[in-house]
Design a protein around this motif. Structure first.
Motif, mmCIF file in Angstrom:
data_model
loop_
_atom_site.group_PDB
_atom_site.id
_atom_site.type_symbol
_atom_site.label_atom_id
_atom_site.label_comp_id
_atom_site.label_asym_id
_atom_site.label_seq_id
_atom_site.Cartn_x
_atom_site.Cartn_y
_atom_site.Cartn_z
ATOM 1 N N THR A 236 -4.233 2.416 -7.481
ATOM 2 C CA THR A 236 -4.479 1.717 -6.213
ATOM 3 C C THR A 236 -5.692 0.801 -6.353
ATOM 4 O OG1 THR A 236 -3.531 3.531 -4.941
ATOM 5 C CG2 THR A 236 -4.957 2.005 -3.754
ATOM 6 N N ASP A 237 -6.740 1.295 -6.987
ATOM 7 C CA ASP A 237 -7.919 0.465 -7.247
ATOM 8 C C ASP A 237 -7.608 -0.604 -8.289
ATOM 9 O OD1 ASP A 237 -9.318 2.058 -5.511
ATOM 10 O OD2 ASP A 237 -10.823 2.702 -6.960
ATOM 11 N N ALA A 238 -7.046 -0.168 -9.414
ATOM 12 C CA ALA A 238 -6.854 -1.071 -10.550
ATOM 13 C C ALA A 238 -5.929 -2.231 -10.217
ATOM 14 C CB ALA A 238 -6.310 -0.290 -11.746
ATOM 15 N N PHE A 239 -4.820 -1.940 -9.528
ATOM 16 C CA PHE A 239 -3.827 -2.984 -9.290
ATOM 17 C C PHE A 239 -4.149 -3.845 -8.075
ATOM 18 C CE2 PHE A 239 -1.029 0.620 -11.057
ATOM 19 C CZ PHE A 239 -1.453 0.348 -12.339
ATOM 20 N N LEU B 172 5.392 -2.245 -20.878
ATOM 21 C CA LEU B 172 5.488 -3.278 -19.842
ATOM 22 C C LEU B 172 4.656 -2.874 -18.631
ATOM 23 C CD1 LEU B 172 9.349 -3.590 -20.086
ATOM 24 C CD2 LEU B 172 7.777 -5.429 -20.698
ATOM 25 N N ASN B 173 4.069 -3.852 -17.972
ATOM 26 C CA ASN B 173 3.312 -3.591 -16.753
ATOM 27 C C ASN B 173 4.251 -3.469 -15.559
ATOM 28 O OD1 ASN B 173 0.722 -3.487 -17.862
ATOM 29 N ND2 ASN B 173 0.535 -5.711 -17.836
ATOM 30 N N LEU B 174 5.144 -2.503 -15.678
ATOM 31 C CA LEU B 174 6.063 -2.129 -14.602
ATOM 32 C C LEU B 174 5.929 -0.630 -14.402
ATOM 33 C CD1 LEU B 174 9.348 -4.036 -15.600
ATOM 34 C CD2 LEU B 174 7.810 -4.613 -13.707
ATOM 35 N N GLY B 175 5.477 -0.220 -13.254
ATOM 36 C CA GLY B 175 5.318 1.196 -12.983
ATOM 37 C C GLY B 175 5.558 1.487 -11.520
ATOM 38 N N LEU C 243 3.034 -1.051 -4.667
ATOM 39 C CA LEU C 243 1.978 -1.912 -4.131
ATOM 40 C C LEU C 243 2.337 -3.396 -4.202
ATOM 41 C CD1 LEU C 243 -1.148 -0.166 -5.740
ATOM 42 C CD2 LEU C 243 -0.335 0.043 -3.383
ATOM 43 N N GLU C 244 3.566 -3.679 -4.688
ATOM 44 C CA GLU C 244 4.057 -5.053 -4.840
ATOM 45 C C GLU C 244 3.162 -5.870 -5.771
ATOM 46 O OE1 GLU C 244 4.570 -6.606 -0.878
ATOM 47 O OE2 GLU C 244 6.377 -5.417 -0.530
ATOM 48 N N LYS C 245 2.736 -5.238 -6.852
ATOM 49 C CA LYS C 245 1.903 -5.902 -7.846
ATOM 50 C C LYS C 245 2.642 -6.107 -9.169
ATOM 51 C CE LYS C 245 -1.748 -6.274 -5.255
ATOM 52 N NZ LYS C 245 -2.230 -7.623 -4.833
ATOM 53 N N ILE D 54 6.418 6.961 -3.981
ATOM 54 C CA ILE D 54 6.705 6.052 -5.088
ATOM 55 C C ILE D 54 8.016 6.339 -5.808
ATOM 56 C CG2 ILE D 54 4.250 5.620 -5.510
ATOM 57 C CD1 ILE D 54 4.607 7.505 -8.018
ATOM 58 N N ILE D 55 8.719 7.400 -5.406
ATOM 59 C CA ILE D 55 9.881 7.836 -6.175
ATOM 60 C C ILE D 55 10.972 6.766 -6.256
ATOM 61 C CG2 ILE D 55 10.945 8.999 -4.185
ATOM 62 C CD1 ILE D 55 11.001 10.253 -7.842
ATOM 63 N N GLU D 56 11.185 6.041 -5.148
ATOM 64 C CA GLU D 56 12.201 4.975 -5.192
ATOM 65 C C GLU D 56 11.790 3.843 -6.127
ATOM 66 O OE1 GLU D 56 12.147 5.773 -0.625
ATOM 67 O OE2 GLU D 56 10.858 6.269 -2.327
ATOM 68 N N SER D 57 10.492 3.557 -6.168
ATOM 69 C CA SER D 57 10.005 2.496 -7.056
ATOM 70 C C SER D 57 10.261 2.851 -8.516
ATOM 71 C CB SER D 57 8.508 2.269 -6.824
ATOM 72 O OG SER D 57 8.260 1.830 -5.509
ATOM 73 N N ALA D 58 10.037 4.106 -8.868
ATOM 74 C CA ALA D 58 10.340 4.555 -10.226
ATOM 75 C C ALA D 58 11.836 4.436 -10.497
ATOM 76 C CB ALA D 58 9.878 5.992 -10.422
ATOM 77 N N GLY D 59 12.637 4.833 -9.497
ATOM 78 C CA GLY D 59 14.091 4.764 -9.641
ATOM 79 C C GLY D 59 14.601 3.357 -9.863
ATOM 80 N N LYS D 60 13.932 2.371 -9.277
ATOM 81 C CA LYS D 60 14.351 0.967 -9.449
ATOM 82 C C LYS D 60 14.285 0.549 -10.916
ATOM 83 C CE LYS D 60 12.922 -0.699 -4.867
ATOM 84 N NZ LYS D 60 11.949 -1.540 -4.132
#
Length: 267
Positions: A11-14, A125-128, A134-136, A213-219
């Motif tokens: 949350t801080d980093a991104f 990859l910077n996908l997490g 966070l839409e980053k 965040i579970i749906e984001s991981a699923g994507k």
């Protein structure tokens, strides 16, 4: 013993580009409590690794140095490629026939590892899950994912690593060791998106920092299965933590007789 401490450095980093002082304080206090607990149990091997959030933070290296000095630890800040290569050790129990792709979806990055009898390929990859939540995330990273997947052979099995994929498969299957199809995963994600965070916690016993965040991981897994459309998804019986422990033992205890975390009481 596994203990999850929901600090969420991403949350801080991104969002801010650095780890804030109050987050560093919280992290330091949590690690201090953990180290104290380990010391009381006379644990001889204590180490740590920092991954995507620390890599992305402008002060990530500084934070690691601060924690190492304050708590007398040896926290290593891994590069994305180093993290991806950790999947190599974990893949050794699977056939090397080119039909397996190993995927670790974390909070800030996704690591992929592939090997057959003649070549080894890996990618970070910077996908997490947190980054997407966070839409980053950025289009270029999704495009890089597609390019990497297009270079692979005939993948039939996607082996997901970590708590996100285990949580998803546990919703779909009674037996977490069974594989799932793209259709089943898509249906699962469509049902999850209709639930509130509270409902996901109550219905599936998710932790608070998993439920959002579970749906984001699923994507990420679903996009991989869109491209590798003949592959099914299964959960690995191990996590990247297992590979990290083995790496730490190899680097620090190579000549001590401690060479296998699975059989060492010190680990």
């Amino acid at each position: 013993t596994y203990k999850r401490i929901p600090i969420r450095l991403g949350t801080d980093a991104f969002r801010k580009g650095k780890i804030r002082k109050k987050t560093i304080k919280k992290l330091s206090e949590s690690l201090e409590d953990l180290v104290s607990s380990l010391d009381s149990k006379k644990i001889n091997l204590i180490g740590g690794f920092a991954t995507s959030a620390m890599r992305s933070a402008s002060n990530g290296s500084e934070v690691c140095q601060h924690l190492n000095t304050k708590l007398n630890l040896n926290i290593h800040l891994l590069s994305g490629d180093q993290e991806a290569q950790l999947l190599s050790d974990l893949s050794d129990s699977f056939p090397m026939d080119g039909s397996y792709l190993f995927v670790d979806v974390g909070g800030g990055s996704t690591e992929l590892f592939y090997k057959n009898s003649s070549k080894v390929m890996f990618k970070s990859l910077n996908l997490g899950a947190v980054r997407i939540y966070l839409e980053k995330d950025h289009l270029s990273e999704w495009q890089d994912l597609e390019v990497f997947l297009a270079s692979l052979g005939n993948i039939r099995n996607i082996v997901g690593v970590g708590g996100n994929v285990r949580s998803l498969i546990s919703i779909i299957n009674d037996d977490i060791n069974n594989s799932v199809s793209k259709k089943s995963l898509n249906a699962c994600l469509l049902s999850l998106v209709k639930l509130s965070k509270k409902e996901k916690i109550e219905n599936y016993n998710f932790s608070s920092d998993r439920a959002d965040i579970i749906e984001s991981a699923g994507k990420i897994f679903l996009r991989i299965m869109d491209i590798l459309d003949k592959a099914s998804l299964r959960a690995a019986p191990w996590s990247i933590c297992d590979a990290l422990i083995q790496k730490y033992i190899d680097e620090n205890y190579a000549n001590s007789g401690v060479n296998d975390f699975s059989s060492s009481e010190e680990a």
